[in-house]
Design a protein around this motif. Structure first.
Motif, mmCIF file in Angstrom:
data_model
loop_
_atom_site.group_PDB
_atom_site.id
_atom_site.type_symbol
_atom_site.label_atom_id
_atom_site.label_comp_id
_atom_site.label_asym_id
_atom_site.label_seq_id
_atom_site.Cartn_x
_atom_site.Cartn_y
_atom_site.Cartn_z
ATOM 1 N N PRO A 165 6.407 -2.084 12.058
ATOM 2 C CA PRO A 165 5.411 -2.000 13.136
ATOM 3 C C PRO A 165 5.370 -3.206 14.068
ATOM 4 C CG PRO A 165 4.354 -2.239 10.989
ATOM 5 C CD PRO A 165 5.797 -2.014 10.724
ATOM 6 N N CYS A 166 5.867 -4.366 13.662
ATOM 7 C CA CYS A 166 5.814 -5.542 14.540
ATOM 8 C C CYS A 166 7.060 -5.652 15.422
ATOM 9 C CB CYS A 166 5.674 -6.832 13.729
ATOM 10 S SG CYS A 166 4.355 -6.774 12.522
ATOM 11 N N GLU A 167 8.023 -4.781 15.201
ATOM 12 C CA GLU A 167 9.280 -4.850 15.954
ATOM 13 C C GLU A 167 9.213 -3.918 17.165
ATOM 14 O OE1 GLU A 167 11.967 -6.957 15.105
ATOM 15 O OE2 GLU A 167 10.238 -7.708 14.008
ATOM 16 N N PRO A 168 9.954 -4.285 18.237
ATOM 17 C CA PRO A 168 9.930 -3.423 19.429
ATOM 18 C C PRO A 168 10.311 -1.989 19.073
ATOM 19 C CG PRO A 168 11.193 -5.455 19.829
ATOM 20 C CD PRO A 168 10.825 -5.445 18.373
ATOM 21 N N GLY A 169 9.553 -1.066 19.567
ATOM 22 C CA GLY A 169 9.833 0.363 19.347
ATOM 23 C C GLY A 169 9.702 0.771 17.883
ATOM 24 N N GLY A 170 8.914 0.012 17.095
ATOM 25 C CA GLY A 170 8.738 0.358 15.666
ATOM 26 C C GLY A 170 9.981 0.043 14.836
ATOM 27 N N GLY A 171 10.891 -0.797 15.415
ATOM 28 C CA GLY A 171 12.061 -1.225 14.628
ATOM 29 C C GLY A 171 13.298 -0.418 14.957
ATOM 30 N N GLN A 172 13.937 -0.774 16.093
ATOM 31 C CA GLN A 172 15.129 0.001 16.476
ATOM 32 C C GLN A 172 16.311 -0.257 15.540
ATOM 33 O OE1 GLN A 172 14.991 -1.588 20.345
ATOM 34 N NE2 GLN A 172 13.586 -0.032 21.113
ATOM 35 N N LYS B 110 0.871 -1.185 0.000
ATOM 36 C CA LYS B 110 0.000 0.000 0.000
ATOM 37 C C LYS B 110 0.902 1.227 0.000
ATOM 38 C CE LYS B 110 -4.023 -0.523 1.735
ATOM 39 N NZ LYS B 110 -4.904 -1.063 2.703
ATOM 40 N N VAL B 111 0.614 2.144 -0.914
ATOM 41 C CA VAL B 111 1.446 3.346 -1.002
ATOM 42 C C VAL B 111 0.936 4.403 -0.026
ATOM 43 C CG1 VAL B 111 2.100 5.239 -2.520
ATOM 44 C CG2 VAL B 111 2.232 2.887 -3.346
ATOM 45 N N GLU B 112 1.872 5.006 0.689
ATOM 46 C CA GLU B 112 1.533 6.048 1.661
ATOM 47 C C GLU B 112 2.338 7.305 1.328
ATOM 48 O OE1 GLU B 112 2.152 4.491 5.538
ATOM 49 O OE2 GLU B 112 0.905 2.709 5.162
ATOM 50 N N ASP B 113 2.206 8.297 2.166
ATOM 51 C CA ASP B 113 2.927 9.545 1.911
ATOM 52 C C ASP B 113 4.434 9.331 1.801
ATOM 53 O OD1 ASP B 113 0.847 11.173 1.697
ATOM 54 O OD2 ASP B 113 1.156 12.284 3.567
ATOM 55 N N ASP B 114 4.968 8.441 2.651
ATOM 56 C CA ASP B 114 6.425 8.316 2.729
ATOM 57 C C ASP B 114 6.974 7.047 2.096
ATOM 58 O OD1 ASP B 114 6.902 10.747 4.027
ATOM 59 O OD2 ASP B 114 6.071 9.879 5.867
ATOM 60 N N GLY B 115 6.176 6.346 1.318
ATOM 61 C CA GLY B 115 6.731 5.166 0.662
ATOM 62 C C GLY B 115 5.694 4.090 0.437
ATOM 63 N N ILE B 116 6.146 2.845 0.415
ATOM 64 C CA ILE B 116 5.255 1.717 0.149
ATOM 65 C C ILE B 116 5.366 0.734 1.314
ATOM 66 C CG2 ILE B 116 7.021 0.532 -1.272
ATOM 67 C CD1 ILE B 116 4.673 -0.485 -3.033
ATOM 68 N N ARG B 117 4.196 0.288 1.777
ATOM 69 C CA ARG B 117 4.157 -0.591 2.955
ATOM 70 C C ARG B 117 3.844 -2.019 2.498
ATOM 71 N NH1 ARG B 117 3.782 0.647 8.261
ATOM 72 N NH2 ARG B 117 3.087 2.809 7.941
ATOM 73 N N CYS B 118 4.716 -2.941 2.894
ATOM 74 C CA CYS B 118 4.530 -4.334 2.509
ATOM 75 C C CYS B 118 3.287 -4.902 3.200
ATOM 76 C CB CYS B 118 5.784 -5.130 2.893
ATOM 77 S SG CYS B 118 5.638 -6.890 2.548
ATOM 78 N N CYS B 119 2.547 -5.734 2.462
ATOM 79 C CA CYS B 119 1.267 -6.231 2.983
ATOM 80 C C CYS B 119 1.446 -7.273 4.081
ATOM 81 C CB CYS B 119 0.451 -6.843 1.837
ATOM 82 S SG CYS B 119 1.166 -8.378 1.190
ATOM 83 N N TYR B 120 2.640 -7.888 4.190
ATOM 84 C CA TYR B 120 2.754 -9.047 5.078
ATOM 85 C C TYR B 120 2.939 -8.633 6.545
ATOM 86 C CZ TYR B 120 3.710 -14.109 5.599
ATOM 87 O OH TYR B 120 3.652 -15.432 5.905
ATOM 88 N N HIS B 121 3.975 -7.804 6.824
ATOM 89 C CA HIS B 121 4.218 -7.398 8.212
ATOM 90 C C HIS B 121 4.357 -5.884 8.338
ATOM 91 C CE1 HIS B 121 5.970 -11.396 7.399
ATOM 92 N NE2 HIS B 121 5.213 -11.728 8.427
ATOM 93 N N GLY B 122 4.026 -5.202 7.210
ATOM 94 C CA GLY B 122 3.883 -3.750 7.298
ATOM 95 C C GLY B 122 5.167 -2.940 7.275
ATOM 96 N N TRP B 123 6.277 -3.523 6.902
ATOM 97 C CA TRP B 123 7.486 -2.697 6.810
ATOM 98 C C TRP B 123 7.247 -1.638 5.731
ATOM 99 C CZ3 TRP B 123 12.726 -5.741 7.490
ATOM 100 C CH2 TRP B 123 12.670 -6.465 8.692
ATOM 101 N N LEU B 124 7.683 -0.417 6.058
ATOM 102 C CA LEU B 124 7.446 0.712 5.144
ATOM 103 C C LEU B 124 8.779 1.144 4.544
ATOM 104 C CD1 LEU B 124 5.471 2.958 4.072
ATOM 105 C CD2 LEU B 124 6.087 4.288 6.102
ATOM 106 N N PHE B 125 8.825 1.181 3.216
ATOM 107 C CA PHE B 125 10.063 1.536 2.514
ATOM 108 C C PHE B 125 9.877 2.840 1.746
ATOM 109 C CE2 PHE B 125 9.989 -3.126 2.709
ATOM 110 C CZ PHE B 125 11.160 -3.351 3.421
ATOM 111 N N ALA B 126 10.845 3.744 1.897
ATOM 112 C CA ALA B 126 10.821 5.008 1.146
ATOM 113 C C ALA B 126 11.297 4.749 -0.288
ATOM 114 C CB ALA B 126 11.726 6.029 1.831
#
Ligand code: FES
Ligand code: FE2
Length: 409
Positions: free
Chosen positions: A128-135, A103-119
């Motif tokens: 989003p599934c990692e502690p602290g939003g992915g340290q 899914k495309v958002e303002d800051d990139g594309i979010r993978c459908c499986y676990h929601g990682w967002l890439f610029a």
């Protein structure tokens, strides 16, 4: 004497010279991998990766992620919510799901499986599934390619970042008048059919289409004698042709003596896959279209083009398709039998094979442009292998002065 010998026992008859050279025993032909393969790590693939290539039409690049395959790599092309075009490897750097379903958002594309967002530059901005939003998200980057938009096309550079040249400018596509516009096409402006808007990919190597640009004689045979005069009557006249190296490409001058005077037609190629063919409607003056034959992979290619046209003109592609009609039918409406009767660029080129058997060729005088093109490409591939910079990527080649055109005397 046994006169009932089986055919096996018949003595071998000596063949006269005219009967020699039959097909028996011929070894399978080999294609020239050095010049045709474009996947990562191949010699020509490395050459291709030193130049910018169009990968989409700007107006069609949206928040709906699209699959594009270029140089044998599967990629996702999209435009983020802030209007930036992005070109990323298809499979997510986390565990490989396709970003096609992202899914495309303002800051990139979010993978459908676990929601990682890439610029658009591959940076992983959220997990989003990692502690602290992915340290540790800065340790992961989605493979990405730089893109730039110009002339209504999205261009990508897929080579080493420290060797990236500036995107070239073409004089004929700049400084438009108030009544002019640029028309973009993501299938060939003139390929003689074979591709459609839904499937713009031609099932054969980019190189045979590129070589065709430096082959002026097929215009007389294929486009005039076999298929009837598809362009203008003047083009059916056998030309005198001279080829030469020019700038970072090969061009030819074909001269025809016609009833209305002398027509000199200059056609131009630029490294590694740019074609500038002057108007086939014989509009006088400089060619106003620039097109790129972009390898999809070693066995497929597609074409992107830009043409400078008067505003509100019928799209060049549909006009050209109509020019090549036979008994009122476009290429797409013709039957197999009609394609046999009126073959076109598509039939001639695709029937060479998805890559031709180069070892079986018999190149002749009229193939001089093809040979010059192959040698030019070979020299650049060798230059890269020796650590040098290929022609057409230095500062001097960033402003292209088009020479192609139709000139009448
Ligand atoms: S596979 Fe893409 S976020 Fe997990
Ligand atoms: Fe042609």
């Amino acid at each position: 004497m046994n006169d009932t010998a089986s055919p096996r026992q018949q003595p071998i008859v000596f063949l006269g010279k005219r009967q020699q050279g039959g097909g028996y025993g011929k070894q399978p032909g080999r294609s020239d991998d050095f010049l045709t393969l474009v996947e990562p790590g191949t010699p020509c693939g490395e050459l291709m990766r030193r130049y910018w290539h169009p990968v989409g039409i700007s107006a069609k690049v949206t928040s709906d992620p699209a699959k594009v395959r270029i140089l044998g790599e599967d990629l996702i092309l999209f435009r983020d919510g802030k209007g930036r075009a992005g070109l990323l490897h298809e499979h997510c750097a986390h565990r490989g799901s396709s970003l096609y379903y992202g899914k495309v958002e303002d800051d990139g594309i979010r993978c459908c499986y676990h929601g990682w967002l890439f610029a658009v530059d591959g940076a992983c901005v959220e997990q989003p599934c990692e502690p602290g939003g992915g340290q540790h998200r800065d340790k992961c980057r989605q493979p990405w390619y730089p893109v730039e938009e110009r002339y209504g096309l999205v261009f990508a550079y897929m080579g080493p970042l420290d060797a990236m040249p500036p995107l070239p400018h073409y004089d004929v596509l700049e400084e438009l008048g108030p009544d002019e516009e640029l028309q973009q096409e993501d299938k060939s402006f003139y390929i003689g059919g074979g591709t459609t808007a839904e499937n713009p990919v031609a099932p054969y190597s980019w190189l045979q289409n590129f070589e065709n640009v430096m082959d002026p004689f097929h215009v007389v045979i294929l486009h005039s004698r076999f298929s009837g005069v598809q362009f203008r009557q003047q083009m059916a006249v056998m030309p005198n042709v001279e080829w030469e190296l020019c700038d970072h490409g090969v061009m030819y001058r074909s001269v025809r003596k016609t009833e209305s005077g002398v027509l000199t037609r200059i056609t131009q190629t630029l490294l590694p896959n740019v074609r500038i063919v002057p108007s086939i409607e014989l509009t006088p003056g400089k060619g106003r279209e620039v097109a790129w034959l972009v390898p999809v992979d070693s066995h497929h290619h597609r074409s992107f083009g830009v043409a400078r046209v008067p505003k509100n003109e019928e799209p060049l592609y549909s006009r050209r398709s109509r020019m090549a009609t036979h008994e009122g039918k476009t290429w797409w409406e013709m039957s197999e039998q009609e394609h046999k009767q009126f073959p076109d660029d598509y039939e001639a080129q695709s029937s060479q094979g998805s890559i031709p058997a180069h070892s079986d060729e018999h190149l002749a005088t009229s193939d001089k442009g093809v040979v010059m093109l192959r040698r030019l490409l070979t020299r650049q591939i060798r230059a890269i292998q020796e650590g040098a910079v290929p022609e057409g990527t230095g500062p001097e080649s960033q402003r292209v002065i088009v020479r192609a055109g139709n000139y009448f005397e």
